[in-house]
Design an enzyme around this catalytic site. Structure first.
Site, PDB file in Angstrom:
ATOM      1  N   HIS B 131      62.898  13.501  70.184  1.00 24.27           N
ATOM      2  CA  HIS B 131      61.779  14.435  70.231  1.00 24.27           C
ATOM      3  C   HIS B 131      61.018  14.266  71.533  1.00 24.27           C
ATOM      4  O   HIS B 131      61.200  15.044  72.470  1.00 24.27           O
ATOM      5  CB  HIS B 131      60.875  14.196  69.005  1.00 24.27           C
ATOM      6  N   CYS B 155      55.779   8.284  65.882  1.00 25.11           N
ATOM      7  CA  CYS B 155      54.967   9.177  66.718  1.00 25.11           C
ATOM      8  C   CYS B 155      54.727  10.515  66.025  1.00 25.11           C
ATOM      9  O   CYS B 155      53.595  10.971  65.901  1.00 25.11           O
ATOM     10  CB  CYS B 155      55.635   9.412  68.064  1.00 25.11           C
ATOM     11  N   HIS B 156      55.814  11.155  65.602  1.00 28.62           N
ATOM     12  CA  HIS B 156      55.652  12.477  65.003  1.00 28.62           C
ATOM     13  C   HIS B 156      56.440  12.617  63.712  1.00 28.62           C
ATOM     14  O   HIS B 156      56.723  13.713  63.262  1.00 28.62           O
ATOM     15  CB  HIS B 156      56.044  13.576  65.994  1.00 28.62           C
ATOM     16  N   GLY B 157      56.858  11.472  63.163  1.00 33.78           N
ATOM     17  CA  GLY B 157      57.479  11.486  61.845  1.00 33.78           C
ATOM     18  C   GLY B 157      58.890  12.047  61.795  1.00 33.78           C
ATOM     19  O   GLY B 157      59.180  12.908  60.963  1.00 33.78           O
ATOM     20  N   PRO B 170      60.412  16.575  63.612  1.00 29.65           N
ATOM     21  CA  PRO B 170      60.519  17.484  64.756  1.00 29.65           C
ATOM     22  C   PRO B 170      61.669  17.190  65.725  1.00 29.65           C
ATOM     23  O   PRO B 170      61.962  18.015  66.580  1.00 29.65           O
ATOM     24  CB  PRO B 170      59.179  17.303  65.467  1.00 29.65           C
TER      25      PRO B 170
END
Lengths: 290, 191, 427
Positions: B131, B155-157, B170
């Site tokens: 990502h 960080c963003h799962g 993501p």
């Protein structure tokens, strides 16, 4: 043009007069004793110089068998030993050699530093942990690292000043840069008993090439001929050992020498043609002016 | 520049043009060293391949090594983890490319295409989330491993499975498998 | 700038458009193509082009080296070795930069010598000349700080010795010199802090030099070039356009000089350096002889010739600053030494003096060397302070040609039309 000619004549006359005056005045100052370092023939000197791979390989052997007990060579990485333009050992052999050395690994999860076999990317390990250990083991003298020894030494030719210009021109035209190698060779072959009347300090040795003649390093080749095994049939003499190890050290200090001189030849050749062409072009453009 | 001397032939003379051309070509070639000096140097290139001894990595354990300045995850997967990875159908995947540098891009993202034959328990991947470049969790025993038992990028799962394939979140691509080979039974060479 | 008709004709729409808004092409055309150069200038007049070239070489190779160099006491020496050994063509970049500095100075000495011989400092070229001296000083500062960067033994001790010169101010205002030196060092001795700031300044100064060079060229193009006769351009036949004439000559001379440069870069990269600089800096051990690079040797000899520390420093700086005053020290009506039968000899004596000082600067300051350094130092200053004013008044210049054209073609010379744009006669 006549005036320039006259000026030239005048200058040479003046130079000569000054030269005579100064030489008389400086005779005293120039009499300082400087050991004379003889120039040697090296395969890597001159415009077409190249290292002799076999000689570097033998020199490496002399380094590991003799010098490496006291001197490091830490700017050389194991990978360098396999590179072209150097000893060019086979990669597998260098890998195997590296693995016989144990170096510190990165700290593990517990923070302990363990030993691991050296890799191609590791520098050649120094015989000492630090300077203090080196000095302690050598009666206070520090054996210098040899990576740059031939660059960091020179054979200072002590010539009267009026000989300086022609020595300079000779060295520049022949591309002579091997004073360091000449000195190292003279030094490692320069050990002898002190002449009568010379008193050596404690732990000191007599060397005829060393400035002051008293050096802390003992004769590395005290063992004489046959000290180091050669397997390529080269006579096992102290002279060969000294010559080979000096060549190896010259490579260690200047590993890009072959690339440099090869490219130099191309560049100089190209420039020669360019100079001639541009010279003609200049004459062509100016032909109507003169 | 156009010639403006009255003797207009000056600049078009063969010798002048030849000299200009010759000098110009030489100058252009001389630029190469100035460009090439920025390429990876000899010490960087020498460190471009890395040998890793796998013997100390026990079943179910993982290690991280640095290769070309990037973390490489090496996991000695347990039987269950391998089975989990094999059971996944291509249709369930977000990214169906194997993302194995040694194989063409079109290769399907089957677990077999992300490991070496006969060494299916070993998974070797560049540990950088596809990502935005964070380092996913999951290497240490105590780490959160995400919904699919593999890796989880905090960080963003992004959730990765036991084959390092993106399953949720993501990140657009599976974790990259670097070029490597087994040089002996317990030793790999990356790069 | 010089007022002469421009032959610039914008040829396409873009250049016409630009010409109406920013006539930079017109200016460049006027200054570097049409610009009238005296038709009799000799090869000594190619050194200006050479110097621009070497400024470019130093900037370019310097920017490259800065990409690989680490300006800290712990890593500086190692990073230079890394450049020599591992960086692609790093050895070439480093050799070009080190040898380039020497070539730069060689060219600048010829350039200055030419100016002195042909009286290029005399009116109306005083400002041009003084800017030149400023550039020379900037070059020296840059070279000195650059020499510290490899952090070898000579680097370290050169920095120590030269920065310590400022402590001589203590003998005027006690304590001030020491404060200045500590300010320069950023500590109580030369250290990594000193190295880092020298690196920063070494990177900055060349751009300042480039700016000063622009002023130098600007001033040159206002007053026009001097030439071996010292006469001004009066008629069209006295000059040739800069391009292609002066340009082809400059490029030819450049190619010859580059050959010398390449010879040192490829075959003798260490010849001009000192072996001690291949030993990493060691604050505990001073090399037996500290010597600067060859181009600083004459000033070093002057520094050491004077037994008083402060006066030595003053003399060293004065030896360069004095150049700024030559336009007024030289009382001769004639520019060029070509027509000065007496001064000519003093000029060559001055050249010998500088070379002798250079030789003496490389020798230990003992015995006869000191005496000779004093004699030559004395002549160095006498040349400017006594010879220049007195000889200028006393000597009778030899017969001079009436114009540049006459100097080239003899008195019966017919002007040859080479199509240079005419420069209007000066009033």
């Amino acid at each position: 043009m006549f005036t320039i000619h006259a000026a030239k004549k005048g200058v040479s006359a003046l130079l000569l007069a000054v030269a005579l005056m100064v030489s008389a005045g400086m005779a005293g100052a120039a009499e300082q004793e400087h050991p004379v370092i003889e120039r040697q023939t090296w395969t890597f000197s001159g415009l077409f110089g190249k290292y002799d791979d076999a000689q570097l390989q033998r020199g490496f052997r002399v380094y590991t068998d003799v010098c490496s007990r006291c001197h490091g060579i830490n700017r050389i990485y194991f990978r360098n030993l396999a590179e072209p333009g150097g000893p060019a050992f086979p990669v597998a052999a260098v890998k195997a050699l590296a693995a016989t050395f144990k170096v510190d690994d990165a700290p593990n999860e517990e923070g302990k530093v363990k030993k691991r076999p050296a890799l191609l990317t590791d520098p050649f390990p120094s015989p000492y942990k630090n300077e203090q250990e080196a000095r302690f083991s050598q009666n206070g003298a520090l054996p210098p690292d040899l990576s740059l020894i031939t660059k960091a030494r020179s054979a200072e030719a002590e010539a009267p000043f009026y000989r300086v210009p022609d020595h300079m021109i000779r060295d520049i035209l022949t591309g002579y840069q091997e004073g360091g190698a000449d000195y190292v060779y003279a030094y490692i072959t320069g050990f002898s008993e002190p002449p009568a009347g010379v008193k050596l300090a404690e732990f000191m040795n007599y060397n005829k090439a060393f400035p002051g003649h008293q050096t802390a390093m003992p004769n590395p080749f005290a063992g004489g001929d046959g000290l180091v095994e050669y397997d390529d049939g080269t006579p096992r003499t102290v002279e060969n050992y000294a010559r080979d190890v000096t060549a190896f050290l010259a490579w260690a200090g200047d590993p890009k020498l072959e690339e440099r001189k090869r490219l130099g030849l191309l560049v100089i050749g190209y420039l020669l043609i360019t100079v001639v062409l541009l010279g003609f072009a200049k004459r062509r453009v100016w032909r109507d002016v003169h | 520049m156009a010639s403006h001397t009255e003797d207009g032939s000056n600049r078009r003379d063969f010798i002048v043009v030849a000299a200009q051309a010759f000098a110009g070509v030489g100058t252009a070639i001389a630029l190469w060293p100035f460009i090439h000096q920025m390429n990876p140097d000899a010490s960087t290139q020498a460190a471009a391949s890395l040998e890793v001894d796998l013997a100390p990595v026990k079943d179910g354990q993982a290690i991280t090594v640095m290769w070309r300045g990037k973390p490489v995850f090496i996991r000695n997967r347990s039987k269950e983890e391998v089975k989990q990875a094999l059971d996944v159908k291509l249709a369930d995947l977000v990214d169906i490319s194997a993302r194995n540098d040694a194989l063409p891009e079109k290769t399907p993202a089957l677990d077999a295409n992300r490991t070496k034959k006969g060494k299916e328990n070993w998974l070797v991947m560049v540990g950088i989330c596809t990502h935005l470049g964070c380092i996913p969790k999951g290497q240490s025993m105590s780490d959160a491993k995400g919904d699919y038992g593999g890796w989880f990028c905090p960080c963003h799962g992004s959730h990765y499975d036991t084959s390092g394939r993106i399953r949720k979140g993501p990140a657009p691509r599976n974790l990259e498998v670097p070029p490597y080979e087994f040089v002996s039974d317990t030793k790999i060479k990356i790069g | 700038m010089a007022s002469h008709e421009s032959s610039y004709r914008p040829t396409n729409r873009l250049s016409k458009w630009l010409d109406a808004r920013l006539p930079i092409q017109r200016m460049m055309h006027a200054q570097f193509i049409d610009f009238p150069t005296p038709r009799n200038i000799n090869y000594l007049w190619t050194t200006g082009g050479l110097l621009s070239f070497f400024l470019g070489v130093q900037l370019l190779t310097g920017i490259v080296l800065a990409m690989h160099y680490a300006p800290t006491a712990a890593d500086a020496f190692n990073s230079v070795e890394h450049i020599r050994r591992d960086v692609n063509y790093g050895w070439l970049m480093r050799n070009m930069h080190a040898v380039g500095a020497s070539m730069f100075f060689l060219a600048v000495y010829i350039h200055i010598g030419r100016g002195l011989y042909y009286g290029s400092y005399k009116a109306p070229r005083e400002v041009l000349w003084i800017i030149g001296v400023v550039i020379f000083l900037l070059m020296m500062a840059t070279a000195f700080m650059g020499y510290s960067l490899p952090w070898g033994q000579m680097s370290f001790w050169a920095v120590t010795v030269i920065t310590n010169l400022f402590s001589s101010i203590d003998s005027i205002i006690p304590g001030l010199g020491t404060r200045i030196v500590q300010w320069l060092w950023g500590g109580y001795s030369v250290s990594g802090t000193t190295l880092t700031r020298f690196f920063s300044l070494h990177y900055l100064l060349p751009f300042v030099i480039a700016g000063a060079v622009v002023l130098h060229i600007w001033a040159l193009h206002v007053v026009g070039q001097n030439n071996p006769t010292g006469l001004e351009i009066k008629t069209a036949s006295d000059s040739v356009p800069m391009s292609p004439h002066a340009v082809t000559k400059d490029i030819f001379a450049l190619s010859v000089f580059v050959m010398l440069f390449a010879w040192f870069v490829f075959y003798l990269p260490d010849y001009l350096g000192h072996p001690d600089n291949y030993i990493e800096a060691n604050p505990l051990s001073t090399p037996p002889h500290i010597v600067p690079e060859w181009y600083f040797l004459p000033y070093y000899a002057i520094l050491r010739a004077i037994p008083n520390k402060l006066l030595g420093v003053v003399a060293m700086f004065a030896s360069i600053i004095i150049l700024c005053f030559t336009p007024w020290l030289d009382t001769s009506r004639v520019r060029s030494s070509k027509y000065r039968p007496v001064y000519k000899w003093f000029f060559w004596l001055f050249v010998i003096t500088v070379i002798a000082l250079g030789y003496l600067g490389s020798k230990p300051p003992e015995g006869a060397y000191v005496l000779w350094a004093r004699i030559f130092t004395a002549y160095y200053f006498m040349h400017f302070l006594i010879v220049m004013p007195i000889v200028g008044v006393m000597e009778t210049p030899s017969r001079m040609p009436r114009s540049i054209t006459e100097a080239v073609l003899g008195s019966s010379g017919q002007p040859v039309n080479v199509g240079a744009p005419a420069a209007p006669p000066r009033h």
